[in-house]
Structures are given as structure tokens and as C-alpha cells.
Design a protein around this motif. Structure first.
Motif, PDB file in Angstrom:
ATOM      1  N   PRO A 223       2.353  10.446  -8.878  1.00 30.33           N
ATOM      2  CA  PRO A 223       3.344  11.483  -9.248  1.00 30.33           C
ATOM      3  C   PRO A 223       3.430  12.597  -8.199  1.00 30.33           C
ATOM      4  CG  PRO A 223       1.347  11.650 -10.588  1.00 30.33           C
ATOM      5  CD  PRO A 223       1.215  10.391  -9.791  1.00 30.33           C
ATOM      6  N   GLY A 224       4.558  13.271  -8.199  1.00 33.15           N
ATOM      7  CA  GLY A 224       4.717  14.450  -7.346  1.00 33.15           C
ATOM      8  C   GLY A 224       5.300  14.124  -5.976  1.00 33.15           C
ATOM      9  N   PRO A 225       5.570  15.188  -5.205  1.00 34.39           N
ATOM     10  CA  PRO A 225       6.180  15.006  -3.887  1.00 34.39           C
ATOM     11  C   PRO A 225       5.220  14.317  -2.925  1.00 34.39           C
ATOM     12  CG  PRO A 225       5.633  17.318  -4.253  1.00 34.39           C
ATOM     13  CD  PRO A 225       5.376  16.610  -5.540  1.00 34.39           C
ATOM     14  N   LYS A 226       5.789  13.495  -2.037  1.00 38.29           N
ATOM     15  CA  LYS A 226       4.979  12.805  -1.030  1.00 38.29           C
ATOM     16  C   LYS A 226       5.510  13.170   0.340  1.00 38.29           C
ATOM     17  CE  LYS A 226       2.185  10.773  -3.827  1.00 38.29           C
ATOM     18  NZ  LYS A 226       2.372  11.934  -4.720  1.00 38.29           N
ATOM     19  N   ARG A 227       4.572  13.484   1.225  1.00 38.72           N
ATOM     20  CA  ARG A 227       4.949  13.880   2.588  1.00 38.72           C
ATOM     21  C   ARG A 227       4.357  12.853   3.552  1.00 38.72           C
ATOM     22  NH1 ARG A 227       3.080  17.929  -1.304  1.00 38.72           N
ATOM     23  NH2 ARG A 227       4.787  19.439  -1.493  1.00 38.72           N
ATOM     24  N   VAL A 228       5.217  12.226   4.317  1.00 40.15           N
ATOM     25  CA  VAL A 228       4.813  11.140   5.211  1.00 40.15           C
ATOM     26  C   VAL A 228       5.254  11.469   6.634  1.00 40.15           C
ATOM     27  CG1 VAL A 228       5.082   8.687   5.743  1.00 40.15           C
ATOM     28  CG2 VAL A 228       4.973   9.443   3.348  1.00 40.15           C
ATOM     29  N   ALA A 229       4.320  11.342   7.570  1.00 39.44           N
ATOM     30  CA  ALA A 229       4.647  11.595   8.987  1.00 39.44           C
ATOM     31  C   ALA A 229       4.721  10.265   9.713  1.00 39.44           C
ATOM     32  CB  ALA A 229       3.574  12.476   9.626  1.00 39.44           C
ATOM     33  N   LEU A 230       5.815  10.090  10.434  1.00 37.21           N
ATOM     34  CA  LEU A 230       6.123   8.805  11.068  1.00 37.21           C
ATOM     35  C   LEU A 230       5.948   8.885  12.577  1.00 37.21           C
ATOM     36  CD1 LEU A 230       9.432   8.027   9.120  1.00 37.21           C
ATOM     37  CD2 LEU A 230       7.115   7.256   8.553  1.00 37.21           C
ATOM     38  N   SER A 231       5.321   7.871  13.139  1.00 31.25           N
ATOM     39  CA  SER A 231       5.207   7.781  14.589  1.00 31.25           C
ATOM     40  C   SER A 231       6.464   7.156  15.184  1.00 31.25           C
ATOM     41  CB  SER A 231       3.987   6.922  14.977  1.00 31.25           C
ATOM     42  OG  SER A 231       2.812   7.692  14.975  1.00 31.25           O
TER      43      SER A 231
ATOM     44  N   ASP B 277      15.320   0.433  -3.346  1.00 34.45           N
ATOM     45  CA  ASP B 277      15.284   0.846  -4.756  1.00 34.45           C
ATOM     46  C   ASP B 277      13.863   1.074  -5.264  1.00 34.45           C
ATOM     47  OD1 ASP B 277      18.073  -1.373  -5.504  1.00 34.45           O
ATOM     48  OD2 ASP B 277      18.000   0.682  -4.702  1.00 34.45           O
ATOM     49  N   ARG B 278      12.858   0.762  -4.435  1.00 38.01           N
ATOM     50  CA  ARG B 278      11.465   0.949  -4.891  1.00 38.01           C
ATOM     51  C   ARG B 278      10.817   2.165  -4.263  1.00 38.01           C
ATOM     52  NH1 ARG B 278       8.582  -4.754  -4.405  1.00 38.01           N
ATOM     53  NH2 ARG B 278       6.891  -3.511  -5.261  1.00 38.01           N
ATOM     54  N   VAL B 279      11.534   2.797  -3.345  1.00 40.55           N
ATOM     55  CA  VAL B 279      11.002   4.013  -2.700  1.00 40.55           C
ATOM     56  C   VAL B 279      11.561   5.236  -3.426  1.00 40.55           C
ATOM     57  CG1 VAL B 279      10.967   5.381  -0.567  1.00 40.55           C
ATOM     58  CG2 VAL B 279      10.818   2.864  -0.462  1.00 40.55           C
ATOM     59  N   PRO B 280      10.691   6.143  -3.876  1.00 41.54           N
ATOM     60  CA  PRO B 280      11.163   7.346  -4.570  1.00 41.54           C
ATOM     61  C   PRO B 280      11.690   8.383  -3.577  1.00 41.54           C
ATOM     62  CG  PRO B 280       8.778   7.388  -4.429  1.00 41.54           C
ATOM     63  CD  PRO B 280       9.208   6.107  -3.799  1.00 41.54           C
ATOM     64  N   TRP B 281      12.851   8.093  -3.018  1.00 32.02           N
ATOM     65  CA  TRP B 281      13.382   8.939  -1.930  1.00 32.02           C
ATOM     66  C   TRP B 281      13.520  10.391  -2.373  1.00 32.02           C
ATOM     67  CZ3 TRP B 281      13.279   6.612   2.600  1.00 32.02           C
ATOM     68  CH2 TRP B 281      13.402   5.198   2.670  1.00 32.02           C
ATOM     69  N   ASP B 282      13.747  10.610  -3.681  1.00 36.79           N
ATOM     70  CA  ASP B 282      13.963  12.003  -4.136  1.00 36.79           C
ATOM     71  C   ASP B 282      12.664  12.809  -4.157  1.00 36.79           C
ATOM     72  OD1 ASP B 282      13.707  11.685  -7.747  1.00 36.79           O
ATOM     73  OD2 ASP B 282      12.925  10.382  -6.150  1.00 36.79           O
TER      74      ASP B 282
ATOM     75  N   ARG C  94       0.837  -1.213   0.000  1.00 34.44           N
ATOM     76  CA  ARG C  94       0.000   0.000   0.000  1.00 34.44           C
ATOM     77  C   ARG C  94       0.860   1.247   0.000  1.00 34.44           C
ATOM     78  NH1 ARG C  94      -3.786   2.112  -0.709  1.00 34.44           N
ATOM     79  NH2 ARG C  94      -5.007   2.725   1.101  1.00 34.44           N
ATOM     80  N   PHE C  95       1.922   1.201   0.793  1.00 28.08           N
ATOM     81  CA  PHE C  95       2.834   2.349   0.920  1.00 28.08           C
ATOM     82  C   PHE C  95       3.462   2.657  -0.439  1.00 28.08           C
ATOM     83  CE2 PHE C  95       5.144   5.170   3.675  1.00 28.08           C
ATOM     84  CZ  PHE C  95       6.409   5.303   3.132  1.00 28.08           C
ATOM     85  N   LEU C  96       3.956   1.622  -1.107  1.00 26.75           N
ATOM     86  CA  LEU C  96       4.604   1.818  -2.413  1.00 26.75           C
ATOM     87  C   LEU C  96       3.588   2.281  -3.456  1.00 26.75           C
ATOM     88  CD1 LEU C  96       7.007  -1.273  -2.453  1.00 26.75           C
ATOM     89  CD2 LEU C  96       7.577   1.132  -1.938  1.00 26.75           C
ATOM     90  N   GLU C  97       2.347   1.809  -3.319  1.00 28.40           N
ATOM     91  CA  GLU C  97       1.269   2.215  -4.244  1.00 28.40           C
ATOM     92  C   GLU C  97       1.028   3.722  -4.138  1.00 28.40           C
ATOM     93  OE1 GLU C  97      -2.286  -0.357  -3.787  1.00 28.40           O
ATOM     94  OE2 GLU C  97      -3.419   1.559  -3.688  1.00 28.40           O
ATOM     95  N   VAL C  98       0.982   4.227  -2.917  1.00 29.66           N
ATOM     96  CA  VAL C  98       0.760   5.675  -2.721  1.00 29.66           C
ATOM     97  C   VAL C  98       1.969   6.457  -3.232  1.00 29.66           C
ATOM     98  CG1 VAL C  98       0.448   7.514  -1.000  1.00 29.66           C
ATOM     99  CG2 VAL C  98      -0.810   5.358  -0.777  1.00 29.66           C
ATOM    100  N   LEU C  99       3.166   5.947  -2.974  1.00 33.36           N
ATOM    101  CA  LEU C  99       4.368   6.670  -3.383  1.00 33.36           C
ATOM    102  C   LEU C  99       4.547   6.676  -4.907  1.00 33.36           C
ATOM    103  CD1 LEU C  99       7.054   5.635  -0.733  1.00 33.36           C
ATOM    104  CD2 LEU C  99       5.509   7.596  -0.738  1.00 33.36           C
ATOM    105  N   LYS C 100       3.860   5.747  -5.578  1.00 29.75           N
ATOM    106  CA  LYS C 100       3.977   5.707  -7.040  1.00 29.75           C
ATOM    107  C   LYS C 100       3.256   6.885  -7.697  1.00 29.75           C
ATOM    108  CE  LYS C 100       4.541   0.837  -8.393  1.00 29.75           C
ATOM    109  NZ  LYS C 100       3.746  -0.380  -8.656  1.00 29.75           N
TER     110      LYS C 100
END
Ligand code: 6PG
Length: 221
Positions: A26-34, A52-57, A18-24
Motif C-alpha cells: 500500500p501507499g506511494p512508491k518511488r522508483v529510480a530508473l537507470s 493494467d497491473r502497475v499502480p501508476w496512480d 518482484r517489481f509488481l510484488e513491491v508495487l502491491k
């Protein structure tokens, strides 16, 4: 309609896709971590097996909450994010709650207003907020009978938690509930009862808007 409770062994087996699906998207993604123990396995996996599957940039990491200790303290949530992700993957954009400083909450509130898109009500919008659930039904650092539960006009506050004899910096319900995805992660038979109680409408975690749950089998019995 996306199912709201995903059961997997471990929980990451159902959350990571699910996480990778959301990150796919387009555009910047902002994630808040507990903080807490549960998410550390996920952080390590994302930085290693799934690196290699997380769009860190295109990913910016934020904190859901923080203990009022220095960032190298054993209790620091930031320390765990640093050790599992930032020390492993270079150049990840990440924004620390400077909880050891008096103005930490106001400063982070300003940061969110500057860096995040806003919804129609002007609330900063995360793509994902990743939440844990404590045995008392707290989430983030929104503990039972604490003042932060009633805050509606700020996105980050310093919350006194008398039951722990401490203060925390935490996102508030407006900031958490404006997120596009509100995900709980949960494991352990000791959390089965509180999971059921929250689902039945009890505890601070119940005020998180329409969450998805990523849980392990011992939580659902
Ligand atoms: C914190 C967390 C807190 C945590 C729950 C569950 O700073 O401790 O943000 O809300 O998510 O207490 O913690 P565990 O994952 O350790 O069960």
C-alpha cells in the motif's frame, strides 16, 4: 531469505514479478530508473503487457542518472523513459534530471529531499533503485576513479567522467544505498567477467548495499 541472484530468460521474467510484488504494497512508491540499453525492454513491458497491473496512480518515477544533453538527444536517458513509458501511459508522475542546466544536481537533490520520505539519517528513501552495470564496473554514473564515489553528504551530484570526456548527473551512494530495494539488471556474455569481479568485491558497483541481481543465463555462464 530472498535469493540475491535471479536468473531468467529474459531478465524481465524474474524481475517483473518482484517489481509488481513491491508495487502491491500500500501507499506511494518511488522508483529510480537507470539509463543505458538494458532497462528499455522492461520499461516497454510495464507500459504495455503489464500496464493494467502497475499502480501508476501511486507510482512516481525518478532518474538514477542522466547524461548532460537535452532531453530529446539520442543519448538522453530521459528520452528513453519518455518514449517507452510516458508517451504510452498518460499522467505518470515522473521527475526529470534537467541535466542540460547548470544547477541540475542541486535542484534534483532538493527535489528528493522534498518528495521522498527520509530515513533516520535524513536520507531520501526510494522504494526501488534499478541499476545497470557497465563493462568497467560502474553503476549509475559512478565511474571508476571519479569524484562522485567519495561523496557522502549529498544525494545528487554532477560527476566529471574524464574517461568519457563528459559530465553526468548521478545519484550518489548514500541515495542509492538508502533505497529499500537495490536491484541490478544484467544481460550479455560480455558482462560475465565484470559481474564476477563485482561479486568478488571489485569496482564501484560493489559499494551498492546488499543488492539483488536479475540476470540472464549468459551472464552467469
Ligand atoms: C547510463 C546508465 C549506466 C548503465 C550501464 C549499463 O546512463 O548509461 O545509468 O549506469 O546502467 O552503463 O548500461 P547498459 O544497460 O547499456 O549495458
Amino acid at each position: 531469505m530472498t535469493p540475491r541472484v535471479h536468473v531468467g530468460t529474459p531478465y524481465t521474467s524474474v524481475l517483473v514479478p518482484r517489481f509488481l510484488e513491491v508495487l502491491k504494497e500500500p501507499g506511494p512508491k518511488r522508483v529510480a530508473l537507470s539509463g543505458g540499453r538494458t532497462p528499455r525492454e522492461l520499461f516497454s513491458l510495464l507500459a504495455t503487457d503489464y500496464r493494467d497491473r502497475v499502480p501508476w496512480d501511486r507510482l512516481a518515477l525518478f532518474q538514477v542518472d542522466e547524461r548532460c544533453v537535452p532531453p530529446d538527444h539520442a543519448d538522453s536517458n530521459w528520452r528513453h523513459i519518455r518514449e517507452t513509458i510516458l508517451d504510452v501511459v498518460p499522467d505518470v508522475e515522473a521527475h526529470r534530471m534537467r541535466a542540460e542546466e547548470p544547477g541540475a544536481a542541486d535542484d534534483y537533490d532538493v527535489l528528493l529531499r522534498q518528495l521522498l520520505p527520509r530515513d533516520a539519517a535524513g536520507v531520501p528513501v526510494f522504494d526501488i533503485v534499478l541499476l545497470g552495470l557497465g563493462p568497467d564496473g560502474h553503476t549509475a554514473s559512478l565511474f571508476p576513479d571519479t569524484e562522485a564515489l567519495t561523496v557522502t553528504d549529498r544525494f545528487v551530484v554532477r560527476n566529471a567522467v574524464p574517461q568519457l570526456d563528459t559530465e553526468r548527473i548521478t545519484l550518489t551512494y548514500p541515495a542509492l544505498n538508502a533505497a529499500r530495494h537495490r536491484w541490478f539488471i544484467l544481460r550479455g556474455a560480455d558482462r560475465r567477467r565484470v559481474f564476477e569481479e563485482v561479486r568478488a568485491g571489485q569496482h564501484p558497483a560493489v559499494c551498492i548495499r546488499d543488492p539483488e541481481w536479475f540476470v540472464e543465463p549468459d551472464v552467469v555462464g
